[in-house]
Design a protein around this motif. Structure first.
Motif, PDB file in Angstrom:
ATOM      1  N   SER A  36       1.084 -36.657  13.829  1.00 32.24           N
ATOM      2  CA  SER A  36       0.409 -37.037  12.867  1.00 32.24           C
ATOM      3  C   SER A  36      -0.578 -36.571  11.768  1.00 32.24           C
ATOM      4  O   SER A  36      -1.077 -36.968  10.839  1.00 32.24           O
ATOM      5  N   GLY A  65      -3.409 -41.751  15.987  1.00 31.16           N
ATOM      6  CA  GLY A  65      -2.112 -42.066  14.444  1.00 31.16           C
ATOM      7  C   GLY A  65      -0.740 -41.573  14.504  1.00 31.16           C
ATOM      8  O   GLY A  65      -0.577 -40.931  13.194  1.00 31.16           O
ATOM      9  N   THR A 125      -8.367 -28.950   6.227  1.00 32.24           N
ATOM     10  CA  THR A 125      -7.956 -30.104   6.309  1.00 32.24           C
ATOM     11  C   THR A 125      -8.283 -30.668   7.087  1.00 32.24           C
ATOM     12  O   THR A 125      -9.550 -29.902   8.169  1.00 32.24           O
ATOM     13  N   GLU A 136     -12.338 -34.240   7.154  1.00 33.00           N
ATOM     14  CA  GLU A 136     -12.679 -35.401   7.684  1.00 33.00           C
ATOM     15  C   GLU A 136     -12.980 -35.791   5.968  1.00 33.00           C
ATOM     16  O   GLU A 136     -13.970 -35.004   5.678  1.00 33.00           O
ATOM     17  N   GLU A 137     -12.988 -36.916   5.735  1.00 32.53           N
ATOM     18  CA  GLU A 137     -13.995 -36.914   4.383  1.00 32.53           C
ATOM     19  C   GLU A 137     -15.244 -37.187   4.609  1.00 32.53           C
ATOM     20  O   GLU A 137     -15.527 -36.781   3.247  1.00 32.53           O
ATOM     21  N   ASN A 194      -4.318 -36.121   0.182  1.00 32.53           N
ATOM     22  CA  ASN A 194      -4.579 -37.240   1.403  1.00 32.53           C
ATOM     23  C   ASN A 194      -3.388 -36.771   2.361  1.00 32.53           C
ATOM     24  O   ASN A 194      -2.631 -36.839   2.107  1.00 32.53           O
ATOM     25  N   ARG A 195      -4.195 -37.138   3.707  1.00 33.10           N
ATOM     26  CA  ARG A 195      -3.073 -37.076   4.912  1.00 33.10           C
ATOM     27  C   ARG A 195      -3.625 -37.641   5.913  1.00 33.10           C
ATOM     28  O   ARG A 195      -4.659 -37.575   6.603  1.00 33.10           O
ATOM     29  N   LEU A 196      -2.933 -39.115   5.766  1.00 29.47           N
ATOM     30  CA  LEU A 196      -3.611 -40.371   6.592  1.00 29.47           C
ATOM     31  C   LEU A 196      -5.498 -40.131   6.674  1.00 29.47           C
ATOM     32  O   LEU A 196      -5.675 -40.420   5.386  1.00 29.47           O
ATOM     33  N   ASP A 197      -6.059 -39.920   7.276  1.00 29.52           N
ATOM     34  CA  ASP A 197      -7.288 -40.208   7.907  1.00 29.52           C
ATOM     35  C   ASP A 197      -8.275 -38.998   7.453  1.00 29.52           C
ATOM     36  O   ASP A 197      -9.402 -39.532   7.154  1.00 29.52           O
ATOM     37  N   ASN A 198      -7.357 -38.134   6.722  1.00 25.25           N
ATOM     38  CA  ASN A 198      -8.054 -36.738   6.284  1.00 25.25           C
ATOM     39  C   ASN A 198      -7.712 -36.585   4.989  1.00 25.25           C
ATOM     40  O   ASN A 198      -6.732 -36.779   4.304  1.00 25.25           O
ATOM     41  N   LYS A 199      -8.543 -35.356   4.578  1.00 27.31           N
ATOM     42  CA  LYS A 199      -8.244 -34.771   2.873  1.00 27.31           C
ATOM     43  C   LYS A 199      -7.879 -33.147   3.197  1.00 27.31           C
ATOM     44  O   LYS A 199      -7.967 -33.195   4.751  1.00 27.31           O
TER      45      LYS A 199
END
Length: 721
Positions: A114, A146, A637, A639-640, A662-667
């Motif tokens: 993920s 994910g 890493t 969460e936004e 960007n890394r999937l749903d994270n920054k």
């Protein structure tokens, strides 16, 4: 006790290594011959059936979240001997990774499916590439929400700059992950785990053609076609085979031919086989073990030029030292040529001394099994070597070293011939410490015990430096980070029974000069009189390594001085580099020119050295001091929703933001931050993000502090602030 409970007791939380050990211990139990459940093992394997491999992974987030020391274990899998070394997942223990990779023939890089390639994995991967270690990739946590095969493959391409060779595809992902398809054999492997108590050992295998899922069948055939095309692009022999025999139907290529081609690609490091699974549920373990034996090299497929000079004589590398209360020092050795037996004498080239090996132990499954001999290609523990340290080269005798030197000379290798150092296997590069603190025993009666503990720990860990402060007389620990020193402190308490006290953790600054200065100095009277003139100049590249100071002589002064006096002069200069004029930290970026040296007859070299040292100290002060602080490369890493809080905190820490990805749903936040501002950052980050962020920190460079922060630091160190 159950096999998996044994493993948990040995190695704690590192799930993939646990998984391998569980499988090996279970296999060992099956072949046990006696009623006492003791493990029996085949002692000798042909070299082509030996695999020396390592596990490389990012930080695992449970307990301390990492494997701190390289844990080694041996097990057998389908008529192969696998020597497995697990490497740490934290930058403070980079040296552990380095010395493990020195003795490996292959490695398994483990990725979170993920998250793709993460910071520490990238660092370890670069180390593996430096040593030309062939690798395979394992996409772990395919059952995690994910998890994405496509994202992980693209991450490997982009960040590792290698060609991923996908030889498996998952069946489902996240909670629906149930198995995988082997694209080489066209088989479907399914784990039907009905309860958490099941271990994943049992799985079903059936031909892909019998699958009742047309979508899976179509996806697998397309993936296999892509695999064949990629392997043909990377391996000329396979491409010729395709065109000659299977031009009309690539899918008819026999699995054995495809597997051979993938192996050639892996050994040539033109591509990296990619497998997938879930270590928590033990899904995909057996195919991964099969891949290790099928694609990673045997010891005789890795070429070490130095070893051929020893022929059948012993040549081994001591790559790790442990201290056992009952057995004393345990030295992990990798045998490159020859044989070693208990009670045999060995010669340590690195230290020019002889020792005797009393016993040989193999860390097999969860036991240390005594063995009668150790042959080329293997890894084991030597008991009885009291002087051998990490990185030392071991041979059978001085005579065998001399014979190897003669062979090297006969081969016409001018660089190596006749030089004993040329016969030493490359050790490990020890990085400079970035943190230090004082350490004190609870009472003076424990001082000798503490000194013994620190001596043992330094043999185990060359990145640990211990020194005595010349002003206070305190013992000072120098290490690679907060966690490194914390672990050392904890080990002294647990393993040596000493409740030590650590002083405040301090940053290892460096010093340099801003301008040139010339100074002469006369020391002594009557018989011992020395007059020295030196000039110091700044070297403008402040990002050079800390050792980038130099000493030269004006005109032909060097030739006019005797060797004894030259050594005294250079000792004086180099000793002045150890303590700068501002804070007493090591000096870098300075060039010293010795312009004149005059003395009365009979003046001792010690007086010359003292005069040069005093002259240098005044010259450095006159040249204007500049503090250099370690600046770290930081990757967070997060969460936004927590990004703004993290950015605000970094701004207060003098951080400079380089990029936000960007890394999937994270920054993923990339920045550089002074190390001094990162004390206790892990606790602050957990608070800011409710525990939903991870970070990776490593040394980037040394940079000049601005005048305001430098003055504040100097006043603080002087007790004025």
């Amino acid at each position: 006790m159950l096999a998996n409970e044994y493993v948990k007791n040995i190695l704690g939380t590192y799930t993939l290594l646990q998984m391998f050990l569980w499988m090996s211990f279970y296999h060992a139990c099956l072949i046990a011959k006696d009623l006492n459940n003791k493990v029996t093992l085949q002692l000798q394997f042909l070299v082509p059936r030996i695999r020396n491999i390592g596990i490389m992974a990012h930080i695992d987030e449970r307990e301390r979240g990492i494997t701190i020391q390289s844990a080694a274990v041996t097990f057998d899998w389908k008529q192969h001997r696998i020597n497995l070394i697990d490497t740490p997942g934290h930058v403070d223990f980079t040296l552990e990774v380095e010395r493990a990779l020195r003795v490996l023939d292959g490695a398994v890089a483990v990725f979170d499916a993920s998250a793709g390639v993460e910071a520490q994995t990238l660092t370890v991967w670069r180390q593996a590439q430096k040593h030309n270690v062939p690798c395979i990739c394992f996409l772990n946590k395919m059952d995690k929400p994910g998890a994405s095969l496509h994202f992980s493959i693209e991450s490997i391409k982009k960040k590792l700059k290698v060609e991923p060779v996908l030889i498996q595809i998952p069946i489902g992902s996240g909670k629906s992950f149930t198995g995988l398809v082997d694209l080489i054999t066209k088989q479907q492997l399914t784990w039907r785990v009905k309860s958490r108590a099941e271990d994943g050992r049992v799985f079903e295998t059936e031909p892909l053609s019998q699958s009742d899922d047309p979508k899976l069948l179509q996806e697998a055939m397309e993936a296999r076609a892509a695999l064949i095309e990629k392997v043909a692009d990377l391996d000329d022999e396979f491409a010729e085979l395709l065109l000659a025999d299977y031009g009309e139907d690539f899918d008819a290529v026999p699995p054995a031919k495809l597997q051979e081609a993938v192996r050639r690609v892996t050994l040539a490091r033109k591509g990296v086989p990619v497998l997938c699974g879930s270590s928590l549920r033990n899904k995909g373990v057996q195919p991964l073990l099969d891949a290790i034996t099928a694609y990673l090299p045997a010891p005789n497929e890795r070429h070490h030029d130095l070893v051929r000079w020893y022929q059948d004589d012993l040549c081994a590398l001591a790559f790790k030292v442990l201290h056992d209360k009952q057995r004393g020092p345990l030295v992990f050795v990798r045998i490159y040529s020859g044989t070693i037996k208990p009670q045999s004498a060995i010669f340590n080239i690195s230290r020019n001394n002889r020792e005797r090996v009393s016993r040989l132990l193999l860390p097999f499954a969860d036991q240390h099994v005594e063995i009668p001999c150790l042959t080329a290609g293997n890894i084991a523990l030597c008991v009885g070597l009291k002087q051998t340290a990490t990185g030392d080269t071991i041979v059978s005798s001085k005579a065998s070293a001399a014979a190897a030197s003669r062979r090297a000379h006969e081969e016409g290798d001018r660089k190596a011939s006749g030089e004993q150092v040329s016969l030493v296997l490359a050790g490990v590069e020890v990085p400079e410490p970035v943190f230090f603190c004082s350490i004190e025993p609870p009472t003076m009666a424990k001082q000798a015990d503490l000194e013994n503990a620190l001596t043992c720990l330094q043999r185990e860990d060359p990145s640990l430096k211990v020194r005595i402060d010349p002003d206070s007389g305190q013992t000072v620990l120098c290490g690679m980070g907060e966690l490194h020193i914390e672990i050392l402190h904890d080990r002294i308490r647990r393993e040596y029974g000493i409740e030590t006290h650590l002083g405040p953790l301090q940053v290892a600054y460096r010093e340099t000069i801003l301008q040139s200065a010339t100074l002469d100095r006369t020391v002594g009277e009557r018989r011992h009189v020395v007059t020295v003139t030196v000039a110091v100049y700044p070297i403008m590249d402040l990002s050079s390594p800390p050792a980038s100071c130099e000493v030269t002589y004006k005109d032909d002064l060097r030739e006019q001085l005797s060797q004894e006096i030259r050594e005294a002069v250079e000792n004086g200069v180099n000793s002045s580099y150890l303590q700068g004029p501002l804070l007493g930290h090591p000096v870098q970026g300075v060039s010293t020119v010795v312009q004149s040296v005059s003395m009365e007859p009979g003046t001792s070299p010690a007086m010359v050295s003292a005069c040069v040292s005093r002259c240098m100290l005044k010259a450095l002060r006159q040249a204007g001091g500049q503090v250099l602080e370690p600046v770290m490369s930081l990757e967070v890493t997060v969460e936004e929703g927590h990004l703004s809080a993290v950015l605000g905190d970094l701004a207060q820490r003098r951080g400079a933001i380089q990029d936000i990805q960007n890394r999937l749903d994270n920054k993923v936040l990339l920045a550089t931050v002074p190390l001094a501002e990162m004390m206790g950052y892990s606790t602050v980050l957990r608070t800011l993000t409710s525990g939903n962020a991870t970070f990776f920190l490593q040394l980037d460079s040394y940079e000049a502090m601005n005048p305001q922060h430098q003055n504040a630091l100097v006043n603080k160190m002087a007790g004025l602030a």
